[in-house]
Every structure is written in structure tokens, then in C-alpha cells.
Write a protein that holds these residues in place. Structure first.
Motif, PDB file in Angstrom:
ATOM      1  N   ALA A  14      -5.167  -8.123  13.361  1.00 25.68           N
ATOM      2  CA  ALA A  14      -3.921  -7.493  12.889  1.00 25.68           C
ATOM      3  C   ALA A  14      -3.335  -6.500  13.890  1.00 25.68           C
ATOM      4  O   ALA A  14      -2.553  -5.628  13.522  1.00 25.68           O
ATOM      5  CB  ALA A  14      -4.111  -6.826  11.523  1.00 25.68           C
ATOM      6  N   TYR A  15      -3.709  -6.609  15.176  1.00 24.35           N
ATOM      7  CA  TYR A  15      -3.093  -5.794  16.242  1.00 24.35           C
ATOM      8  C   TYR A  15      -2.144  -6.625  17.109  1.00 24.35           C
ATOM      9  O   TYR A  15      -1.714  -6.174  18.163  1.00 24.35           O
ATOM     10  CB  TYR A  15      -4.169  -5.170  17.141  1.00 24.35           C
ATOM     11  CG  TYR A  15      -5.019  -4.136  16.467  1.00 24.35           C
ATOM     12  CD1 TYR A  15      -4.456  -2.957  15.962  1.00 24.35           C
ATOM     13  CD2 TYR A  15      -6.392  -4.315  16.342  1.00 24.35           C
ATOM     14  CE1 TYR A  15      -5.251  -2.000  15.341  1.00 24.35           C
ATOM     15  CE2 TYR A  15      -7.194  -3.361  15.734  1.00 24.35           C
ATOM     16  CZ  TYR A  15      -6.611  -2.208  15.230  1.00 24.35           C
ATOM     17  OH  TYR A  15      -7.396  -1.264  14.623  1.00 24.35           O
ATOM     18  N   GLY A  18      -3.970 -12.064  18.173  1.00 24.75           N
ATOM     19  CA  GLY A  18      -4.004 -13.493  17.874  1.00 24.75           C
ATOM     20  C   GLY A  18      -2.713 -14.158  18.314  1.00 24.75           C
ATOM     21  O   GLY A  18      -2.734 -15.201  18.980  1.00 24.75           O
ATOM     22  N   SER A  72      -5.836 -12.229   2.285  1.00 21.16           N
ATOM     23  CA  SER A  72      -4.607 -11.432   2.163  1.00 21.16           C
ATOM     24  C   SER A  72      -3.405 -12.153   2.769  1.00 21.16           C
ATOM     25  O   SER A  72      -2.270 -11.746   2.546  1.00 21.16           O
ATOM     26  CB  SER A  72      -4.797 -10.075   2.843  1.00 21.16           C
ATOM     27  OG  SER A  72      -5.111 -10.268   4.200  1.00 21.16           O
ATOM     28  N   PHE A  73      -3.643 -13.186   3.570  1.00 22.43           N
ATOM     29  CA  PHE A  73      -2.506 -13.966   4.078  1.00 22.43           C
ATOM     30  C   PHE A  73      -2.964 -15.392   4.341  1.00 22.43           C
ATOM     31  O   PHE A  73      -4.157 -15.674   4.431  1.00 22.43           O
ATOM     32  CB  PHE A  73      -1.889 -13.328   5.329  1.00 22.43           C
ATOM     33  CG  PHE A  73      -2.757 -13.390   6.563  1.00 22.43           C
ATOM     34  CD1 PHE A  73      -2.491 -14.294   7.574  1.00 22.43           C
ATOM     35  CD2 PHE A  73      -3.838 -12.534   6.720  1.00 22.43           C
ATOM     36  CE1 PHE A  73      -3.279 -14.351   8.716  1.00 22.43           C
ATOM     37  CE2 PHE A  73      -4.631 -12.574   7.863  1.00 22.43           C
ATOM     38  CZ  PHE A  73      -4.357 -13.485   8.860  1.00 22.43           C
ATOM     39  N   ILE A  75      -3.347 -18.683   6.612  1.00 24.92           N
ATOM     40  CA  ILE A  75      -3.426 -19.066   8.023  1.00 24.92           C
ATOM     41  C   ILE A  75      -2.392 -20.152   8.344  1.00 24.92           C
ATOM     42  O   ILE A  75      -1.820 -20.162   9.439  1.00 24.92           O
ATOM     43  CB  ILE A  75      -4.872 -19.502   8.375  1.00 24.92           C
ATOM     44  CG1 ILE A  75      -5.011 -19.778   9.867  1.00 24.92           C
ATOM     45  CG2 ILE A  75      -5.321 -20.696   7.598  1.00 24.92           C
ATOM     46  CD1 ILE A  75      -4.926 -18.551  10.700  1.00 24.92           C
TER      47      ILE A  75
HETATM   48  C1  LIG Z   1      -5.837 -15.631  11.958  1.00 30.03           C
HETATM   49  C2  LIG Z   1      -6.156 -14.743  13.162  1.00 30.03           C
HETATM   50  C3  LIG Z   1      -6.538 -15.621  14.366  1.00 30.03           C
HETATM   51  C4  LIG Z   1      -4.900 -13.940  13.499  1.00 30.03           C
HETATM   52  O1  LIG Z   1      -5.143 -13.086  14.604  1.00 30.03           O
HETATM   53  P1  LIG Z   1      -4.720 -11.537  14.519  1.00 30.03           P
HETATM   54  O2  LIG Z   1      -4.875 -10.942  15.875  1.00 30.03           O
HETATM   55  O3  LIG Z   1      -5.424 -10.895  13.377  1.00 30.03           O
HETATM   56  O4  LIG Z   1      -3.181 -11.687  14.112  1.00 30.03           O
HETATM   57  P2  LIG Z   1      -1.905 -10.938  14.675  1.00 30.03           P
HETATM   58  O5  LIG Z   1      -2.125  -9.475  14.613  1.00 30.03           O
HETATM   59  O6  LIG Z   1      -1.492 -11.516  15.983  1.00 30.03           O
HETATM   60  O7  LIG Z   1      -0.919 -11.436  13.521  1.00 30.03           O
HETATM   61  C5  LIG Z   1       0.381 -11.199  13.473  1.00 30.03           C
HETATM   62  C6  LIG Z   1       0.942 -11.580  12.090  1.00 30.03           C
HETATM   63  O8  LIG Z   1      -0.014 -12.141  11.206  1.00 30.03           O
HETATM   64  C7  LIG Z   1       0.067 -11.531   9.902  1.00 30.03           C
HETATM   65  N1  LIG Z   1      -1.187 -10.859   9.608  1.00 30.03           N
HETATM   66  C8  LIG Z   1      -2.223 -10.662  10.462  1.00 30.03           C
HETATM   67  N2  LIG Z   1      -3.233 -10.073   9.807  1.00 30.03           N
HETATM   68  C9  LIG Z   1      -2.817  -9.891   8.533  1.00 30.03           C
HETATM   69  C10 LIG Z   1      -3.422  -9.360   7.374  1.00 30.03           C
HETATM   70  N3  LIG Z   1      -4.679  -8.875   7.400  1.00 30.03           N
HETATM   71  N4  LIG Z   1      -2.716  -9.323   6.233  1.00 30.03           N
HETATM   72  C11 LIG Z   1      -1.463  -9.809   6.190  1.00 30.03           C
HETATM   73  N5  LIG Z   1      -0.841 -10.337   7.250  1.00 30.03           N
HETATM   74  C12 LIG Z   1      -1.514 -10.383   8.411  1.00 30.03           C
HETATM   75  C13 LIG Z   1       1.204 -10.597   9.920  1.00 30.03           C
HETATM   76  O9  LIG Z   1       2.271 -11.282   9.321  1.00 30.03           O
HETATM   77  C14 LIG Z   1       1.479 -10.376  11.379  1.00 30.03           C
HETATM   78  O10 LIG Z   1       2.853 -10.372  11.584  1.00 30.03           O
HETATM   79  P3  LIG Z   1       3.647  -8.985  11.817  1.00 30.03           P
HETATM   80  O11 LIG Z   1       2.997  -8.338  13.016  1.00 30.03           O
HETATM   81  O12 LIG Z   1       5.032  -9.457  12.040  1.00 30.03           O
HETATM   82  O13 LIG Z   1       3.436  -8.211  10.552  1.00 30.03           O
HETATM   83  C15 LIG Z   1      -7.288 -13.755  12.850  1.00 30.03           C
HETATM   84  O14 LIG Z   1      -6.891 -12.896  11.800  1.00 30.03           O
HETATM   85  C16 LIG Z   1      -8.586 -14.437  12.486  1.00 30.03           C
HETATM   86  O15 LIG Z   1      -9.407 -14.711  13.361  1.00 30.03           O
HETATM   87  N6  LIG Z   1      -8.779 -14.702  11.178  1.00 30.03           N
HETATM   88  C17 LIG Z   1      -9.960 -15.310  10.631  1.00 30.03           C
HETATM   89  C18 LIG Z   1     -10.312 -16.614  11.184  1.00 30.03           C
HETATM   90  C19 LIG Z   1      -9.325 -17.703  10.933  1.00 30.03           C
HETATM   91  O16 LIG Z   1      -8.848 -17.861   9.809  1.00 30.03           O
HETATM   92  N7  LIG Z   1      -9.048 -18.440  12.025  1.00 30.03           N
HETATM   93  C20 LIG Z   1      -8.244 -19.598  11.989  1.00 30.03           C
HETATM   94  C21 LIG Z   1      -9.066 -20.830  11.879  1.00 30.03           C
HETATM   95  S1  LIG Z   1      -8.021 -22.233  11.984  1.00 30.03           S
END
Ligand SMILES: CC(C)(COP(=O)(O)OP(=O)(O)OC[C@H]1O[C@@H](n2cnc3c(N)ncnc32)[C@H](O)[C@@H]1OP(=O)(O)O)[C@@H](O)C(=O)NCCC(=O)NCCS
Length: 115
Positions: A14-15, A18, A72-73, A75
Motif C-alpha cells: 500500500a505504498y 506494487g 479489503s480490496f 486483486i
Molecule cells: C496486490 C499487491 C501486489 C499490491 O501491491 P501494493 O504495493 O500493496 O499496492 P500499491 O500500493 O501499488 O497499490 C495501489 C492501489 O491499490 C489499492 N490498494 C492497495 N492496498 C490496498 C489496501 N490494503 N486496501 C485497499 N486498497 C488498496 C489502492 O486502490 C491503491 O490505489 P491508490 O494509491 O490510488 O489508493 C500486494 O498488496 C500483495 O502482494 N498482495 C497480496 C498478494 C496478492 O494478492 N498477490 C497477487 C497474486 S495474483
């Protein structure tokens, strides 16, 4: 190019990392040495958003059966915001519920043109 597994360590989520990493991967996909000028699209899968929005027991209802909170969101929506388009949904993985039942997990198959 296909992306098979993509995770950000929990402490660093969430920084914006990703999103930044995906944009870098898309840029590298069309360039030597990591990618190729012949690369036309990136394909990947993400858990169907029905597990967040559909109240049926086999969709949103799986989380308590797995002993987990509803995420919370979505994918799938996260990738949609990056421009990925879903073209089919199919069961791809399985999780075992607390009661031992095996739950199939439906993934959205998504792709994005890179050039
Ligand atoms: C999905 C994942 C790769 C995203 O990477 P991240 O660095 O956390 O995401 P980012 O910070 O780049 O995300 C940006 C957007 O995602 C959304 N987001 C990210 N984390 C969120 C959270 N905890 N709750 C709600 N929205 C969220 C927001 O909409 C955000 O947009 P904004 O900046 O305009 O508000 C990461 O959270 C992760 O590894 N999750 C678990 C594993 C997974 O599901 N991987 C995918 C397998 S296919």
C-alpha cells in the motif's frame, strides 16, 4: 509475457510499490535483455472479484470457512486499474477449509497489450 506469481512483502504494501513494479515489468517486457521487442501483451491471473462482491456461500462466503477476513480490496480490480482486461474465469487453485473441505478458487485470466 506471463507473470505467474507477484507479491509485495506485507510490511511494504500500500505504498505504491506494487503499481511501480508492474509498470517496470511492462517496460522491461518489450526490451532486451529481459524482454523482447516481439512481446505484444502481458498475461496474468488474479482472484475473481466475486469473492469480494458476491454474497453467495461459494463466493464471499468462503472467507470464514478458511478462517480468514474478507480481503479489503479485490486483486482483479487492482489489475483492472492498471489496464488489465479479463477474458475468462476458471478454477485454478484450491484451498482447504477449516472443516477439511477442499475449496476451488476461481481466477480471472487477464491481459494487457504492451505495444
Ligand atoms: C496486490 C499487491 C501486489 C499490491 O501491491 P501494493 O504495493 O500493496 O499496492 P500499491 O500500493 O501499488 O497499490 C495501489 C492501489 O491499490 C489499492 N490498494 C492497495 N492496498 C490496498 C489496501 N490494503 N486496501 C485497499 N486498497 C488498496 C489502492 O486502490 C491503491 O490505489 P491508490 O494509491 O490510488 O489508493 C500486494 O498488496 C500483495 O502482494 N498482495 C497480496 C498478494 C496478492 O494478492 N498477490 C497477487 C497474486 S495474483
Amino acid at each position: 509475457m506471463t507473470i505467474h506469481s507477484f507479491f509485495i512483502l506485507p510490511d511494504y504494501r500500500a505504498y505504491g510499490l506494487g503499481r511501480h513494479a508492474m509498470r517496470l515489468a511492462e517496460a522491461l517486457a518489450v526490451e532486451e535483455p529481459y524482454g523482447s521487442p516481439n512481446c505484444r501483451a502481458i498475461a496474468l491471473t488474479g482472484l475473481s472479484k466475486r469473492y469480494i462482491y458476491d454474497d453467495a456461500p461459494e463466493w464471499r462466503g468462503i472467507w470464514p470457512r478458511l478462517g480468514m477476513e474478507v480481503p479489503s480490496f479485490s486483486i482483479q480490480e487492482w489489475y483492472e486499474k492498471l489496464g488489465y482486461v479479463s477474458w475468462k474465469e476458471e478454477p485454478l487453485y484450491e484451498e482447504t477449509a477449516l472443516d477439511g473441505e477442499v475449496i476451488p478458487l476461481v481466477e480471472a485470466f487477464m491481459k494487457k497489450r504492451v505495444q
